[in-house]
Design a protein around this motif. Structure first.
Motif, PDB file in Angstrom:
ATOM      1  N   ILE A 128       0.714  -1.172   0.159  1.00 33.24           N
ATOM      2  CA  ILE A 128       0.067   0.055  -0.033  1.00 33.24           C
ATOM      3  C   ILE A 128       0.746   1.404  -0.020  1.00 33.24           C
ATOM      4  O   ILE A 128       0.176   2.393  -0.079  1.00 33.24           O
ATOM      5  N   LYS A 129       2.162   1.094   0.036  1.00 29.21           N
ATOM      6  CA  LYS A 129       2.776   2.327   0.127  1.00 29.21           C
ATOM      7  C   LYS A 129       2.951   3.473  -1.056  1.00 29.21           C
ATOM      8  O   LYS A 129       2.744   4.538  -0.812  1.00 29.21           O
ATOM      9  N   ASP A 130       2.657   2.951  -2.136  1.00 23.49           N
ATOM     10  CA  ASP A 130       2.654   3.789  -3.288  1.00 23.49           C
ATOM     11  C   ASP A 130       1.153   4.376  -3.365  1.00 23.49           C
ATOM     12  O   ASP A 130       0.951   5.712  -3.651  1.00 23.49           O
ATOM     13  N   GLU A 131       0.023   3.860  -2.979  1.00 19.56           N
ATOM     14  CA  GLU A 131      -1.277   4.355  -2.734  1.00 19.56           C
ATOM     15  C   GLU A 131      -1.267   5.556  -1.684  1.00 19.56           C
ATOM     16  O   GLU A 131      -1.926   6.500  -2.020  1.00 19.56           O
ATOM     17  N   LEU A 132      -0.630   5.238  -0.667  1.00 18.71           N
ATOM     18  CA  LEU A 132      -0.658   6.244   0.244  1.00 18.71           C
ATOM     19  C   LEU A 132       0.201   7.175   0.225  1.00 18.71           C
ATOM     20  O   LEU A 132      -0.128   8.700   0.581  1.00 18.71           O
ATOM     21  N   ASN A 133       1.443   7.100  -0.255  1.00 17.71           N
ATOM     22  CA  ASN A 133       2.439   8.057  -0.702  1.00 17.71           C
ATOM     23  C   ASN A 133       2.745   8.932   0.543  1.00 17.71           C
ATOM     24  O   ASN A 133       2.491  10.163   0.365  1.00 17.71           O
ATOM     25  N   LEU A 134       2.961   8.325   1.464  1.00 16.59           N
ATOM     26  CA  LEU A 134       3.349   8.924   2.906  1.00 16.59           C
ATOM     27  C   LEU A 134       4.850   9.116   3.184  1.00 16.59           C
ATOM     28  O   LEU A 134       5.730   8.165   2.285  1.00 16.59           O
ATOM     29  N   ASN A 135       5.439  10.055   3.839  1.00 14.10           N
ATOM     30  CA  ASN A 135       6.739  10.263   4.028  1.00 14.10           C
ATOM     31  C   ASN A 135       7.220   9.035   5.181  1.00 14.10           C
ATOM     32  O   ASN A 135       7.887   9.528   6.302  1.00 14.10           O
ATOM     33  N   LEU A 136       7.364   7.911   4.830  1.00 15.20           N
ATOM     34  CA  LEU A 136       7.583   6.764   5.687  1.00 15.20           C
ATOM     35  C   LEU A 136       8.812   5.951   5.323  1.00 15.20           C
ATOM     36  O   LEU A 136       8.985   5.912   3.939  1.00 15.20           O
ATOM     37  N   LYS A 137       9.284   5.344   6.216  1.00 11.20           N
ATOM     38  CA  LYS A 137      10.430   4.574   5.712  1.00 11.20           C
ATOM     39  C   LYS A 137      10.326   3.188   6.671  1.00 11.20           C
ATOM     40  O   LYS A 137      10.077   3.078   7.661  1.00 11.20           O
ATOM     41  N   LEU A 138      10.927   2.080   5.967  1.00 12.13           N
ATOM     42  CA  LEU A 138      10.949   0.990   6.696  1.00 12.13           C
ATOM     43  C   LEU A 138      12.557   0.733   7.283  1.00 12.13           C
ATOM     44  O   LEU A 138      13.607   1.027   6.689  1.00 12.13           O
ATOM     45  N   THR A 139      12.464   0.143   8.632  1.00 11.70           N
ATOM     46  CA  THR A 139      13.723  -0.364   9.223  1.00 11.70           C
ATOM     47  C   THR A 139      14.268  -1.667   8.894  1.00 11.70           C
ATOM     48  O   THR A 139      13.411  -2.325   7.942  1.00 11.70           O
ATOM     49  N   ASP A 140      15.407  -2.054   9.196  1.00 15.05           N
ATOM     50  CA  ASP A 140      15.710  -3.400   8.725  1.00 15.05           C
ATOM     51  C   ASP A 140      14.806  -4.285   9.373  1.00 15.05           C
ATOM     52  O   ASP A 140      14.178  -3.946  10.337  1.00 15.05           O
ATOM     53  N   SER A 141      14.601  -5.693   9.249  1.00 11.53           N
ATOM     54  CA  SER A 141      13.825  -6.849   9.801  1.00 11.53           C
ATOM     55  C   SER A 141      14.122  -6.686  11.414  1.00 11.53           C
ATOM     56  O   SER A 141      15.422  -6.577  11.914  1.00 11.53           O
ATOM     57  N   ILE A 142      12.803  -6.876  11.972  1.00 10.77           N
ATOM     58  CA  ILE A 142      13.201  -6.779  13.682  1.00 10.77           C
ATOM     59  C   ILE A 142      12.417  -8.109  14.153  1.00 10.77           C
ATOM     60  O   ILE A 142      12.792  -8.354  15.163  1.00 10.77           O
ATOM     61  N   GLY A 143      12.035  -8.957  13.174  1.00 12.73           N
ATOM     62  CA  GLY A 143      11.347 -10.249  13.682  1.00 12.73           C
ATOM     63  C   GLY A 143      10.836 -10.937  12.757  1.00 12.73           C
ATOM     64  O   GLY A 143      10.452 -10.409  11.598  1.00 12.73           O
ATOM     65  N   LEU A 144      11.115 -12.352  12.730  1.00 12.93           N
ATOM     66  CA  LEU A 144      10.645 -13.145  11.798  1.00 12.93           C
ATOM     67  C   LEU A 144       9.671 -14.205  12.257  1.00 12.93           C
ATOM     68  O   LEU A 144       9.392 -14.566  13.350  1.00 12.93           O
ATOM     69  N   PHE A 145       8.347 -14.451  11.658  1.00 15.11           N
ATOM     70  CA  PHE A 145       7.297 -15.142  12.182  1.00 15.11           C
ATOM     71  C   PHE A 145       6.920 -16.466  11.338  1.00 15.11           C
ATOM     72  O   PHE A 145       6.724 -16.104  10.179  1.00 15.11           O
ATOM     73  N   PRO A 146       6.725 -17.581  11.660  1.00 17.96           N
ATOM     74  CA  PRO A 146       6.421 -18.538  10.691  1.00 17.96           C
ATOM     75  C   PRO A 146       4.791 -18.560  10.619  1.00 17.96           C
ATOM     76  O   PRO A 146       4.065 -17.994  11.427  1.00 17.96           O
TER      77      PRO A 146
END
Length: 294
Positions: A217-235
């Motif tokens: 949804i990032k392109d649709e929202l077009n907000l000034n946001l950023k992802l960090t590196d991975s913080i957790g993995l879930f099966p």
């Protein structure tokens, strides 16, 4: 990655649902399967569609990670023939419990309550890559759970029966001198888009969601946001109608899931549909029936 990782022995029964994903098609028969004239057992599979990149329609055809995975599993198990249907998640779970469907594919995380009602695969169908979503101006200061705790920034509320809530609680238990302050949400009405908009508007400073939820949804929202590196993995897992009728099916599918993990099939699907190979992320080799956080 610049930060250290720790393994937390949190079994499936302590994990909660973050997102609903699914498979698709048309259904017939009963949950226990029906034997055709050639001895092939029909298995009714249910899922939720419209969840890109998991299962969705493109040019009138169903596609996506979950749908393609199920087709590959079916090809490896000639004694079964999968018949697919799609419906809303509440109806899916009702049908699974009643025995209308044998297997549900929605990239489920688990809850203790859910696993009292349904059986589940003991091998992951995939891994969900949890990330912090922050404003771009915070990118230099927050890139991990430890960074978030140290900063004193405000994390968006998380439903108390959610895997993300478990993740933060486990982190806080392991880091009593550097805890993350956060609230448990009692309602699930807020959508991913709603929460991300509140981060952009500075009501909160960070939110936690799977990488794929943000990318979708990032392109649709077009907000000034950023992802960090991975913080957790879930099966993630398949759910099954609870009972002896699905016992052999679960064992057979688990065997194929392990083969697909070993031979790189799951990695290829992850690269194709998620835009990253989650099985090569730090700590992925330790994720089987546990959460792995960083």
């Amino acid at each position: 990655m610049a930060f250290s990782a720790k393994r937390i022995a949190v079994f499936f029964v302590t994990v909660a649902t973050i997102v609903s994903l699914g498979a698709c098609g048309s259904a017939s028969g009963s949950s226990t399967g029906q034997n055709s004239s050639n001895g092939v057992q029909t298995i009714n599979v249910a899922g939720v569609t419209g969840k890109k990149p998991y299962t969705y329609q493109e040019d009138g055809n169903y596609t996506g990670y979950d749908f393609e995975l199920l087709k590959k599993i079916d090809e490896k198990l000639p004694k079964y023939q999968f018949k697919y249907t799609t419906l809303q998640q509440d109806a899916l779970l009702t049908g699974l419990q009643s025995g209308k469907y044998s297997l549900a594919s929605c990239s489920f995380y688990g809850t203790a309550e859910r696993f009292q009602t349904f059986d589940y695969s003991k091998k992951p169908t995939g891994l969900s890559d949890a990330r912090l979503i922050i404003r771009s101006d915070e990118a230099g200061t927050i890139n991990s759970l430890a960074d978030l705790a140290k900063s004193g920034k405000k994390l968006a509320p998380i439903p108390t029966d959610d895997a993300r809530y478990t993740l933060i609680n486990q982190y806080n238990e392991e880091n009593p001198n550097n805890k993350i302050e956060f609230e448990g949400a009692t309602e699930k009405s807020a959508t991913v888009a709603d929460v991300l908009k509140s981060v952009a508007a500075k009501k909160y400073d960070a939110a936690i969601y799977p990488y794929t939820s943000y990318e979708a949804i990032k392109d649709e929202l077009n907000l000034n946001l950023k992802l960090t590196d991975s913080i957790g993995l879930f099966p993630t897992v398949f759910l099954y109608h609870k009972g002896d009728s699905t016992s052999q099916l679960r064992k057979d599918v688990d065997k194929v899931l392990q083969e697909f993990r070993d031979d790189g099939t799951l990695s290829k699907l992850s690269e194709k549909w998620y835009g990253e190979d989650v099985f090569k992320l730090k700590g992925a080799d330790k994720v089987d029936s546990v959460i792995y956080w960083k």
